[in-house]
Design a protein around this motif. Structure first.
Motif, PDB file in Angstrom:
ATOM      1  N   GLY A  28     -57.061   6.773 -39.365  1.00  0.00           N
ATOM      2  CA  GLY A  28     -55.699   6.888 -38.843  1.00  0.00           C
ATOM      3  C   GLY A  28     -54.663   7.228 -39.902  1.00  0.00           C
ATOM      4  N   LEU A  29     -55.028   8.038 -40.889  1.00  0.00           N
ATOM      5  CA  LEU A  29     -54.081   8.415 -41.941  1.00  0.00           C
ATOM      6  C   LEU A  29     -53.055   9.401 -41.398  1.00  0.00           C
TER       7      LEU A  29
ATOM      8  N   GLY B  83     -46.738  15.082 -39.425  1.00  0.00           N
ATOM      9  CA  GLY B  83     -46.266  15.843 -38.274  1.00  0.00           C
ATOM     10  C   GLY B  83     -47.123  17.025 -37.876  1.00  0.00           C
ATOM     11  N   ALA B  84     -48.116  17.380 -38.650  1.00  0.00           N
ATOM     12  CA  ALA B  84     -48.969  18.532 -38.329  1.00  0.00           C
ATOM     13  C   ALA B  84     -50.248  18.063 -37.661  1.00  0.00           C
ATOM     14  N   PRO B  85     -50.873  18.883 -36.814  1.00  0.00           N
ATOM     15  CA  PRO B  85     -52.182  18.520 -36.267  1.00  0.00           C
ATOM     16  C   PRO B  85     -53.172  18.283 -37.406  1.00  0.00           C
ATOM     17  N   TYR B  86     -53.912  17.188 -37.333  1.00  0.00           N
ATOM     18  CA  TYR B  86     -54.769  16.816 -38.454  1.00  0.00           C
ATOM     19  C   TYR B  86     -55.801  17.886 -38.796  1.00  0.00           C
ATOM     20  N   PRO B  87     -56.456  18.535 -37.818  1.00  0.00           N
ATOM     21  CA  PRO B  87     -57.411  19.589 -38.181  1.00  0.00           C
ATOM     22  C   PRO B  87     -56.773  20.734 -38.954  1.00  0.00           C
ATOM     23  N   VAL B  88     -55.551  21.115 -38.560  1.00  0.00           N
ATOM     24  CA  VAL B  88     -54.871  22.211 -39.265  1.00  0.00           C
ATOM     25  C   VAL B  88     -54.494  21.782 -40.679  1.00  0.00           C
ATOM     26  N   MET B  89     -54.032  20.537 -40.822  1.00  0.00           N
ATOM     27  CA  MET B  89     -53.664  20.045 -42.143  1.00  0.00           C
ATOM     28  C   MET B  89     -54.865  20.025 -43.080  1.00  0.00           C
ATOM     29  N   VAL B  90     -56.022  19.596 -42.556  1.00  0.00           N
ATOM     30  CA  VAL B  90     -57.233  19.548 -43.377  1.00  0.00           C
ATOM     31  C   VAL B  90     -57.712  20.950 -43.726  1.00  0.00           C
ATOM     32  N   PHE B  91     -57.689  21.848 -42.748  1.00  0.00           N
ATOM     33  CA  PHE B  91     -58.194  23.198 -43.003  1.00  0.00           C
ATOM     34  C   PHE B  91     -57.298  23.950 -43.973  1.00  0.00           C
ATOM     35  N   ALA B  92     -55.984  23.672 -43.933  1.00  0.00           N
ATOM     36  CA  ALA B  92     -55.066  24.291 -44.888  1.00  0.00           C
ATOM     37  C   ALA B  92     -55.396  23.873 -46.313  1.00  0.00           C
ATOM     38  N   ALA B  93     -55.928  22.667 -46.479  1.00  0.00           N
ATOM     39  CA  ALA B  93     -56.351  22.199 -47.809  1.00  0.00           C
ATOM     40  C   ALA B  93     -57.751  22.695 -48.145  1.00  0.00           C
ATOM     41  N   MET B  94     -58.581  22.906 -47.122  1.00  0.00           N
ATOM     42  CA  MET B  94     -59.930  23.395 -47.366  1.00  0.00           C
ATOM     43  C   MET B  94     -59.922  24.807 -47.931  1.00  0.00           C
ATOM     44  N   LEU B  95     -58.920  25.598 -47.585  1.00  0.00           N
ATOM     45  CA  LEU B  95     -58.855  26.976 -48.080  1.00  0.00           C
ATOM     46  C   LEU B  95     -58.870  27.037 -49.603  1.00  0.00           C
ATOM     47  N   PRO B  96     -57.879  26.429 -50.287  1.00  0.00           N
ATOM     48  CA  PRO B  96     -57.908  26.514 -51.754  1.00  0.00           C
ATOM     49  C   PRO B  96     -59.067  25.753 -52.379  1.00  0.00           C
ATOM     50  N   TRP B  97     -59.429  24.598 -51.774  1.00  0.00           N
ATOM     51  CA  TRP B  97     -60.499  23.827 -52.389  1.00  0.00           C
ATOM     52  C   TRP B  97     -61.841  24.547 -52.290  1.00  0.00           C
ATOM     53  N   GLN B  98     -62.147  25.116 -51.116  1.00  0.00           N
ATOM     54  CA  GLN B  98     -63.413  25.822 -50.958  1.00  0.00           C
ATOM     55  C   GLN B  98     -63.469  27.022 -51.889  1.00  0.00           C
ATOM     56  N   PHE B  99     -62.330  27.703 -52.031  1.00  0.00           N
ATOM     57  CA  PHE B  99     -62.288  28.835 -52.963  1.00  0.00           C
ATOM     58  C   PHE B  99     -62.529  28.367 -54.393  1.00  0.00           C
ATOM     59  N   PHE B 100     -61.847  27.298 -54.801  1.00  0.00           N
ATOM     60  CA  PHE B 100     -61.997  26.789 -56.162  1.00  0.00           C
ATOM     61  C   PHE B 100     -63.432  26.345 -56.424  1.00  0.00           C
TER      62      PHE B 100
ATOM     63  N   PHE C 205     -56.991  14.204 -46.702  1.00  0.00           N
ATOM     64  CA  PHE C 205     -55.818  13.348 -46.448  1.00  0.00           C
ATOM     65  C   PHE C 205     -54.618  13.951 -47.157  1.00  0.00           C
ATOM     66  N   SER C 206     -53.440  13.474 -46.803  1.00  0.00           N
ATOM     67  CA  SER C 206     -52.216  13.937 -47.446  1.00  0.00           C
ATOM     68  C   SER C 206     -52.002  13.181 -48.753  1.00  0.00           C
TER      69      SER C 206
ATOM     70  N   LYS D 134     -44.396  17.731 -47.479  1.00  0.00           N
ATOM     71  CA  LYS D 134     -43.586  17.520 -48.672  1.00  0.00           C
ATOM     72  C   LYS D 134     -44.219  18.225 -49.870  1.00  0.00           C
ATOM     73  N   LEU D 135     -43.365  18.878 -50.655  1.00  0.00           N
ATOM     74  CA  LEU D 135     -43.807  19.543 -51.872  1.00  0.00           C
ATOM     75  C   LEU D 135     -42.992  19.006 -53.037  1.00  0.00           C
ATOM     76  N   SER D 136     -43.674  18.324 -53.940  1.00  0.00           N
ATOM     77  CA  SER D 136     -43.017  17.781 -55.126  1.00  0.00           C
ATOM     78  C   SER D 136     -43.028  18.846 -56.217  1.00  0.00           C
ATOM     79  N   TRP D 137     -41.841  19.247 -56.637  1.00  0.00           N
ATOM     80  CA  TRP D 137     -41.760  20.277 -57.665  1.00  0.00           C
ATOM     81  C   TRP D 137     -42.244  19.747 -59.011  1.00  0.00           C
ATOM     82  N   ASP D 138     -42.129  18.441 -59.228  1.00  0.00           N
ATOM     83  CA  ASP D 138     -42.653  17.870 -60.468  1.00  0.00           C
ATOM     84  C   ASP D 138     -44.172  17.987 -60.511  1.00  0.00           C
TER      85      ASP D 138
END
Length: 283
Positions: free
Chosen positions: A79-80, A84-101, A213-214, A248-252
């Motif tokens: 339940g993390l 505000g985004a659908p959880y599958p979309v949030m995970v897949f958006a992170a899978m893109l760069p990670w799978q590439f890396f 997770f976020s 959220k995007l932390s510029w630091d």
């Protein structure tokens, strides 16, 4: 190289070999051998997708299956929050760069050993080999990106102007993979057991990166240390570019990712160049 006039219509070609000339002209030689780069990259693409049982579908099934597992474990069971985004979309958006890396790191680290016959026969800047190995991973990324857009349309998520910044975050992921891959490629030539270390690094990195997770769930007092992993800033940047202001995007933390990637790339190229001379003898 000098041309001396000969007798009659014939001319004699004189080749002058200077000590240290390859060191001085190294980066110009990288550009001069760009056709070899294209050839190796195209060969790797053909090998990846030719005479395979499921072909391009493998580039889709792997991130899709991981996304389903992470959505069930972190989104449904734990339940993390998904900001505000659908959880599958949030995970897949992170899978893109990670799978590439992860894929680029594996391909880059094994590239010199796979092309050992080429290294021992002719001269060319060895940097071309691990660099060209990453291109096939770019093709996988583009295929997965198309799947992400289909997933976003299914859940009714539409990108905004932030999507225009996505190539910058992708470039950051590419440089991070290249810098790390050059280290491992050079070490893999000298110590062959490093090929067993790379899968462990990829698996361990998956769990310490905010893929399932976020990064907002990380306690505030640990976020600075957590962001020393350059992929944290890259993944947060991908989510911000794809899903909009809800993420959220932390510029630091992004600055730390840029600085960490720059350090990895500079030191990776430096170590690779220092050990490059002995590749043909060791391999």
């Amino acid at each position: 190289m000098q041309m001396n006039p000969g007798t009659g219509s014939q001319a004699q070609e004189e080749i002058i070999i200077e000590a240290g000339r390859t060191e001085v002209r190294y980066w110009s030689d990288v550009w001069r051998y760009r056709e070899l780069f294209y050839f190796l990259a195209w060969r790797d693409i053909l090998v990846r997708y030719k005479q395979t049982a499921i072909g391009i579908a493998w580039s889709v099934l792997r991130p899709l299956a991981t996304m389903v597992v992470f959505t069930l474990v972190f989104g449904t069971f734990a339940g993390l929050p998904s900001q505000g985004a659908p959880y599958p979309v949030m995970v897949f958006a992170a899978m893109l760069p990670w799978q590439f890396f992860a894929t680029a790191l594996a391909e880059c680290s094994n590239s010199l050993v796979v092309n050992s016959n080429l290294l021992s026969k002719v001269y060319f800047p060895r940097l071309i080999v691990p660099s060209s190995a990453i291109i096939v991973c770019v093709v996988d990324f583009i295929i997965s990106l198309v799947l992400l857009f289909l997933l976003m349309s299914w859940y009714g998520v539409w990108p905004d102007w932030r999507m225009l910044t996505l190539p910058l975050f992708f470039l950051l992921a590419l440089l991070c993979a290249l810098g790390s891959g050059l280290w491992l490629a050079a070490l893999n030539v000298k110590y062959r057991d490093f090929r067993y270390v790379v899968p462990f690094i990829v698996q361990f990195g998956l769990y310490i990166s905010p893929v399932g997770f976020s990064s907002s769930v990380v306690p505030e007092r640990w976020r600075l240390i957590y962001s020393l992993n350059p992929m944290v800033g890259v993944i947060d940047g991908f989510r911000w570019a794809i899903l909009g202001e809800g993420q959220k995007l932390s510029w630091d933390r992004l600055a730390l990712a840029v600085a960490g990637t720059a350090v990895l790339l500079v030191l990776g190229i430096r170590y690779f160049r220092q050990t490059e001379r002995a590749f043909a003898d060791i391999i």
